[in-house]
Design an enzyme around this catalytic site. Structure first.
Site, short mmCIF file in Angstrom:
data_model
loop_
_atom_site.label_atom_id
_atom_site.label_comp_id
_atom_site.label_asym_id
_atom_site.label_seq_id
_atom_site.Cartn_x
_atom_site.Cartn_y
_atom_site.Cartn_z
CB SER A 1 95.94 63.65 -6.33
OG SER A 1 95.56 63.34 -5.00
CG HIS A 2 97.91 58.66 -3.28
ND1 HIS A 2 99.03 59.26 -3.79
CD2 HIS A 2 98.32 57.49 -2.74
CE1 HIS A 2 100.06 58.47 -3.57
NE2 HIS A 2 99.67 57.40 -2.94
CB SER A 3 92.29 61.94 -3.47
OG SER A 3 91.06 62.60 -3.69
N GLY B 1 94.72 55.88 -4.50
CA GLY B 1 95.92 55.24 -5.04
C GLY B 1 96.29 55.89 -6.35
#
Lengths: 220, 255
Positions: B30-32, B64
């Site tokens: 995930s981006h998080s 990111g």
């Protein structure tokens, strides 16, 4: 002018300089139609490239420079530009196992980059992405090389076409990438990825024109 | 750098024992960082026997995707398992995973990226992996999770048709049992039943849907006090039927 490993290094350093200088502009473009991090992300990536260049043995081939840029961008950018430009540099590196580039070598390098970006991002021309700068750049470079132009003219043709392509993204409605979430509202803004593509290619040309006189001296 | 108290890795308690049944590991990208860790936590509750790794956020913990984090997690997962299914949330996470798969020659086709919604895909894939599913089965389970939730109306309609097709046939063992826990067949008991059923050499339906599919069970929306029809067939049909009825009748420890 010789497009050799010294040129590739100058290109890389000039790109880092240019991205750092344009960081705010790229981020502002991305704020309008994306998530507002393109400038910051790309700058972080190219600063990491500079740091990496200071710690490794001097690359011996153009392809070594491109590979170093590729893996460093993938590791450090953090946004979509990381895998996209990373794959672009990587595919470009595959086609340049040469000590020096002739006009067709320049075309091959650009073609490799475009192929990498389309393979990774699956975008086609007209979708308001960096492909809208890369695609015309490759076409223009091919046409120039086909007409017998030299390496500098081939690069210059690519740069001019990439800039025009980036500007031509302004009226487009995005159908790929984060900007596509905005639909019609994405029209009226220049695509940040196409803009950074034009900057990167312009640095490749500038690296020829600002050739370091020491490196350009032929061996006696 | 990320001194988070949340787990980034879930490993089955007794890796050498029964937990080793899952052949496929999962990597959630995930981006998080916290979203990836949360998805691991959720999937681990439903499928404790599966190796689950989170690869979220940048190296500095910001939003990111990090090539290095993804690459390390995929490598670690692949070292332990027959195969790895990766589920990613948004554009750059997907592209980073594709880059890792393309560049790491040692992965050798054993790592697949699912085109699946992040949370639903992770849960569905984890439960299938826990049941001993193959790489292809776990991948399919993740990818079908999207359709399951994306158009619930269509799914309910389709479930009705499938229900007719799955209606108990003569020779099937069948019993009715009342759901005793007040919350009914929510995620935890649905996962518990699906795992239990997957462990038998039997085909079990509950109110006409595939009892080995956690998502199908949750879609029933069965609530406390509702009567369910459990039907089973196959070599271990009667054992499976008895176990399922006992679990439902026991209220899943919630009464």
């Amino acid at each position: 002018m010789t497009l050799d490993v010294a040129w590739a290094l100058r290109w890389t350093r000039l790109t880092a300089q240019e991205i750092a200088r344009s960081k705010a502009e790229l981020t502002e473009l991305d704020r309008q139609i994306g998530d507002g991090d393109h400038g910051e992300n790309l700058n972080r990536g190219f600063q990491a490239v500079l740091a990496k260049l200071d710690t490794v043995d001097p690359p011996e081939q153009i392809g070594d420079v491109l590979k170093l840029v590729a893996t460093t961008l993938m590791s450090s950018v953090g946004g979509a530009a990381g895998p996209l430009y990373g794959t672009a540099y990587l595919r470009a590196a595959k086609v340049t196992g040469l000590a020096e580039l002739d006009p067709h070598g320049v075309v091959a390098l650009l073609e490799g980059a475009l192929e990498g970006i389309t393979a990774r991002g699956k975008a086609s021309p007209g979708e308001k992405t960096m492909v809208d700068a890369w695609h015309p750049a490759v076409d223009a470079a091919e046409a120039a090389a086909g007409q017998g132009a030299g390496t500098t003219q081939v690069l210059a043709a690519a740069v001019a076409a990439a800039r025009e392509g980036a500007e031509a993204t302004i009226p487009l409605v995005a159908t790929k990438g984060r900007a596509s979430y905005l639909g019609e509202r994405s029209a009226g803004h220049q695509d940040p990825g196409a803009t950074s593509t034009a900057l990167i290619l312009a640095a490749a040309l500038a690296a020829v024109e600002t050739a370091d006189p020491v490196a350009a001296t032929p061996d006696e | 750098m990320s001194e988070s108290s949340q787990a980034t890795v879930h490993r089955p308690a007794g890796t050498a024992g029964q937990g080793a049944r899952a052949r496929i590991a999962l990597v959630l990208v995930s981006h998080s960082e916290r979203l990836a860790q949360g998805a691991v936590e959720l999937a681990a509750q439903m499928a404790p026997g599966v190796v689950l790794l989170a690869a979220g956020g940048r190296d500095d913990g910001g939003l990111g995707t990090s090539y290095d984090r993804v690459s390390a997690a995929v490598g670690e997962a692949a070292a332990d398992a027959d195969g790895v299914v990766v589920i990613a949330d948004l554009g750059s996470a997907v592209m980073t995973v594709e880059s890792v798969i393309e560049l790491d020659d040692e992965l050798d086709g054993r790592v697949r990226l699912a085109d699946a919604p992040f949370v639903e895909g992770a849960v569905a894939a984890a439960v299938t992996a826990h049941g001993g599913g193959s790489l292809e089965e776990v991948l399919m389970s993740a990818e079908h999770a999207g359709g399951t939730f994306a158009s619930l109306d269509a799914a309910v309609e389709q479930a009705g048709q499938e229900r007719d097709a799955l209606a108990p046939e003569p020779g099937d063992l069948s019993r009715t049992v009342v759901l005793r826990n007040p919350l009914g067949l929510h995620a935890r008991p649905a996962a518990l039943l699906a795992r239990m059923i997957a462990g038998f050499d039997a085909s079990v339906t509950i109110d006409g849907v595939n009892g080995a599919s956690v998502l199908e069970l949750m879609k029933l929306g069965a609530t406390g006090g509702q009567e369910l029809t459990v039907a089973a067939q196959g070599p271990q049909g009667s054992e499976a039927l008895a176990a399922v009825v006992e679990a439902i009748d026991g209220g899943f420890g919630e009464v």
